[in-house]
Enzyme design. Structure first.
Site, PDB file in Angstrom:
ATOM      1  N   LEU A 404     -85.202   7.255  14.411  1.00  0.00           N
ATOM      2  CA  LEU A 404     -84.463   8.534  14.353  1.00  0.00           C
ATOM      3  C   LEU A 404     -85.406   9.630  13.855  1.00  0.00           C
ATOM      4  CD1 LEU A 404     -82.067   6.284  13.953  1.00  0.00           C
ATOM      5  CD2 LEU A 404     -80.780   8.269  13.271  1.00  0.00           C
ATOM      6  N   GLU A 406     -86.435  12.897  15.652  1.00  0.00           N
ATOM      7  CA  GLU A 406     -86.429  13.840  16.777  1.00  0.00           C
ATOM      8  C   GLU A 406     -87.676  14.707  16.808  1.00  0.00           C
ATOM      9  OE1 GLU A 406     -83.731  13.078  15.066  1.00  0.00           O
ATOM     10  OE2 GLU A 406     -82.182  12.568  16.520  1.00  0.00           O
ATOM     11  N   PHE A 429     -77.228  13.037  21.221  1.00  0.00           N
ATOM     12  CA  PHE A 429     -76.258  14.108  21.475  1.00  0.00           C
ATOM     13  C   PHE A 429     -77.028  15.412  21.335  1.00  0.00           C
ATOM     14  CE2 PHE A 429     -73.524  10.624  20.500  1.00  0.00           C
ATOM     15  CZ  PHE A 429     -72.331  10.857  21.166  1.00  0.00           C
ATOM     16  N   ALA A 430     -76.660  16.402  22.141  1.00  0.00           N
ATOM     17  CA  ALA A 430     -77.387  17.679  22.101  1.00  0.00           C
ATOM     18  C   ALA A 430     -77.404  18.259  20.692  1.00  0.00           C
ATOM     19  CB  ALA A 430     -76.752  18.670  23.072  1.00  0.00           C
ATOM     20  N   ASP A 431     -76.360  17.975  19.924  1.00  0.00           N
ATOM     21  CA  ASP A 431     -76.255  18.497  18.548  1.00  0.00           C
ATOM     22  C   ASP A 431     -77.479  18.132  17.705  1.00  0.00           C
ATOM     23  OD1 ASP A 431     -72.872  18.841  18.284  1.00  0.00           O
ATOM     24  OD2 ASP A 431     -73.687  17.507  19.796  1.00  0.00           O
ATOM     25  N   PHE A 432     -78.058  16.954  17.971  1.00  0.00           N
ATOM     26  CA  PHE A 432     -79.124  16.466  17.094  1.00  0.00           C
ATOM     27  C   PHE A 432     -80.472  17.126  17.372  1.00  0.00           C
ATOM     28  CE2 PHE A 432     -76.325  12.490  17.297  1.00  0.00           C
ATOM     29  CZ  PHE A 432     -75.483  13.019  16.333  1.00  0.00           C
ATOM     30  N   HIS A 473     -70.738  16.553  17.417  1.00  0.00           N
ATOM     31  CA  HIS A 473     -70.975  15.788  18.647  1.00  0.00           C
ATOM     32  C   HIS A 473     -70.432  16.548  19.850  1.00  0.00           C
ATOM     33  CE1 HIS A 473     -71.549  12.456  15.806  1.00  0.00           C
ATOM     34  NE2 HIS A 473     -72.149  11.811  16.772  1.00  0.00           N
TER      35      HIS A 473
END
Ligand SMILES: Cc1ncc(C[n+]2csc(CCOP(=O)(O)OP(=O)(O)O)c2C)c(N)n1
Length: 666
Positions: A404, A406, A429-432, A473
């Protein structure tokens, strides 16, 4: 007989010949002499800013001299010795510092913020940490290509507090990447002493925590640096893995020249003056009879001449003249998007998720240098199962589960580009993407414009609300990237476009943020040709045609708008933008001239959404064709609620028809 000078450091030449020692000496003196000259020029107001590496030169010089010339180094703001060690022509280097066109960035970026593949150097961006992920990517490329090369990346002790430091070392550890992480521990990050920066005593103590080797050395001792790097690099080339190297040193000047040194106790300067890396090595060479005073003079005279000559050409060049066309053009790597036309007759019915999977698979087959990275994307197939079965077909080298991390992984994507490879990074998810935001907007987006390095990276973004997944999310965050020149943004609304646009994203050598709507994944099907084909960027599609009004939208908004328009009697142009950056101004113009009425619809919140820019553009360029104000319908300006009843009301879909009626009523 000259008086004997003190040697406070213990030098061990091991098997180095006199010539090798003298060449190290020459390499060590050069950055010191350049710096001394720069300090004079600074006082004369002939240069504006200087980050001094005086006192730390042995680290840069030892590292660069110990590596093969084609091994990548990612230096920081005090590593002049790396640049001189790679024999960069001083005239060009000085032009870079002075912001001249013929520096390394056409005057666009300052000091050491540039890369040069010719010299196998990738310079930092100001943020101190992101280059570490890039180093992972270069090392990954070496490992995948079985090239037996080591990559060296630098950090200061202050920069090590950044998440990028942790993420990148962790990724390198898990993937056993041949990277040497050098921490130049000079005790301060700007004015902040180490004990206000971190709690531990030694960086080497972190090695076992990451499961990697860690070594601590005297960073002022050029021979210790050189021998250590030589030994470890030889080993790492054969047996790829990361190393954390802590080099203890001291910064003899301020953070940068204007900031002073008041925060440093004066006795520290006294102590470290005794350990000066250049003087000690020089004195030792003299003492050992390896360096004669005549040779010493010859070396310095020659460097002095080189500096004077470089300065002359650099000062002679005028400051660059702005050229808007060139500035715009250089934001992106040139790309002639020739179309692979699809055969629309022979498609089969596919869901959006299957179309994306097929495009991804075909691009993997087409580009053997394309690497997929993401959380749980390997055997598990990703949380949305887009990459299901990919490991069997393409292997784990190319379909990589990531920790994890990014930021480090997006940086890794850029590092792969440096080595001519392609990367896809799947956000779970795009949020991350917030955790990798810096790498996207500052590294991927700007590297081509800064020094000509394209970022051949596609970031896939499962986006959107409608699944009652709550505020983290479900977000629509395309507008965050819309504001960043250097990126391309793709947002398909249907399976046919999804496949063709994804394929185009991999053809395009620029960074592409590719949004895919989670609700549409399995709820929407359409005809998708089997073969490889592309859909062009910057070309909208008409989802419906009519004369009464124009709805401009994308993604799920297209489907909501089609339904709303039908409920209002139809006869409306519905423009599906398909790509947001660039967006198709021509299509908008054609339609607005025909209808004179515009409603912009998007799932993102209203304020600061893409609709604001499109509306402004229409008002500015097409005002005289308008019969009504440009209206927008979007999500509320709140965060996205979890409960379906709340989420449903938050989204614009139930309000589009009445807004359209309002528009038609003007
Ligand atoms: C993300 C970020 N935060 C803050 C800064 C401002 N800044 C520039 S250099 C620096 C100190 C860096 O210290 P260190 O990493 O120890 O390197 P040194 O300057 O000592 O060589 C700071 C705080 C920055 N450039 N980037």
């Amino acid at each position: 007989m000259p008086a004997t000078k003190t040697v406070a450091l213990a030098f061990d030449r091991k098997k180095l010949t006199d010539d090798q020692l003298l060449s190290l000496y020459q390499a060590l003196v050069k950055p010191r002499m350049i710096e001394e000259k720069m300090l004079i020029l600074l006082r004369q107001n002939r240069i504006s800013k200087w980050f001094s590496g005086i006192g730390q030169e042995a680290i840069s010089v030892g590292v660069v001299q110990a590596l093969e010339p084609d091994e990548y180094i990612l230096p920081m703001h005090r590593n002049l010795g790396i640049f001189t060690g790679r024999n960069i022509e001083l005239g060009q280097l000085f032009k870079q510092w002075e912001g001249k066109k013929n520096g390394f960035t056409k005057g666009r970026d300052r000091s050491f913020h540039f890369g040069t593949n010719e010299h196998h150097i990738v310079g930092m961006i100001s943020h101190l940490g992101p280059q570490m992920g890039v180093a992972d990517g270069i090392a990954l490329a070496h490992k995948l290509k079985k090239e037996q090369k080591v990559t060296v990346v630098f950090s200061g002790d202050g920069g090590s507090s950044e998440g990028d430091f942790h993420e990148s070392i962790n990724v390198a550890a898990v993937w056993q990447l041949p990277v040497i992480f050098v921490v130049e521990n000079n005790g301060y990050g700007l004015s902040t002493p180490s004990d206000e920066q971190f709690r531990f005593k030694n960086f080497v103590d972190k090695g076992p925590g990451y499961g990697i080797d860690a070594v601590k050395i005297d960073g002022n001792n050029i021979l210790e640096v050189y021998h250590t790097i030589r030994k470890w690099a030889a080993d790492i080339r054969k047996n790829p893995r990361p190393l954390l190297l802590e080099a203890i040193t001291f910064r003899m000047r301020g953070h940068e020249e204007a900031s002073g040194t008041k925060y440093v106790p004066p006795q520290l300067f006294e102590i470290w003056k005794q350990k000066d890396p250049v003087e000690n090595f020089e004195n030792w060479l003299l003492e050992e009879g390896i360096l004669s005073e005549a040779h010493q003079k010859k070396v310095k005279d020659q460097i002095k001449k080189e500096i004077e000559a470089g300065l002359e050409v650099a000062f002679a060049e005028p400051l660059p003249q702005p050229d808007k066309v060139e500035e715009y053009a250089d934001m992106y790597a040139a790309f002639d998007q020739s179309l692979a036309e699809p055969d629309r007759q022979t498609g089969t019915e596919k869901r959006l998720v299957d179309a994306i999977q097929e495009g991804l698979k075909q691009s993997m087959e087409r580009h053997p240098n394309l690497v997929l990275m993401g959380q749980d994307i390997a055997e598990y197939g990703g949380v949305f199962k887009i990459t299901e079965g990919f490991v069997d077909q393409f292997g784990k080298d190319r379909v990589r589960n990531t920790p994890l991390c990014e930021s480090a992984i997006i940086g890794t994507g850029l590092g792969l580009s440096v080595k001519g490879m392609k990367a896809m990074v799947e956000m779970q998810f795009a949020d991350f993407v917030t955790c990798g935001f810096n790498q996207i907007v500052n590294n991927l987006a700007k590297s081509h414009w800064r020094w000509g390095q394209n970022a051949d990276v596609v970031v896939r973004m499962p986006t959107g609300a409608g699944v009652a997944a709550g505020p983290f999310h479900s977000q629509s965050n395309e507008a965050w990237f819309f504001h960043t020149p250097g990126l391309k943004i793709v947002y398909p609304s249907n399976p046919f476009d999804a496949k063709g646009l994804l394929n185009m994203a991999f053809e395009d050598p620029n960074p592409v943020i590719y949004f895919e709507h989670k609700v549409l994944y399995r709820s929407l099907s359409g005809l998708v040709p089997e073969e490889f084909y592309t859909v062009p960027f910057g070309k909208a599609r008409l989802a419906a045609t009519g004369n009464k009004a124009t709805i401009i939208t994308y993604g799920a908004g297209v489907h909501w708008s089609v339904t709303a328009a039908e409920n209002c009697g139809g006869n409306v142009d519905i423009i599906d933008l398909r790509t947001l950056l660039p967006f198709d101004k021509e299509a908008i113009e054609t339609s607005v001239k025909k209808t004179g009425r515009v409603l912009i619809v998007h799932e993102d919140c209203l304020t600061g959404g893409i609709g604001g820019e499109i509306s402004a553009w229409i008002s500015e360029h097409l005002f005289r064709y308008l019969d009504a104000p440009v209206l927008r319908e979007a999500s509320w300006d709140t965060a996205i609620p979890f409960a379906p009843t709340l989420e449903n009301e938050f989204l614009p879909k139930g309000r589009i028809a009445s807004r359209l009626e309002e528009l038609l009523g003007f």
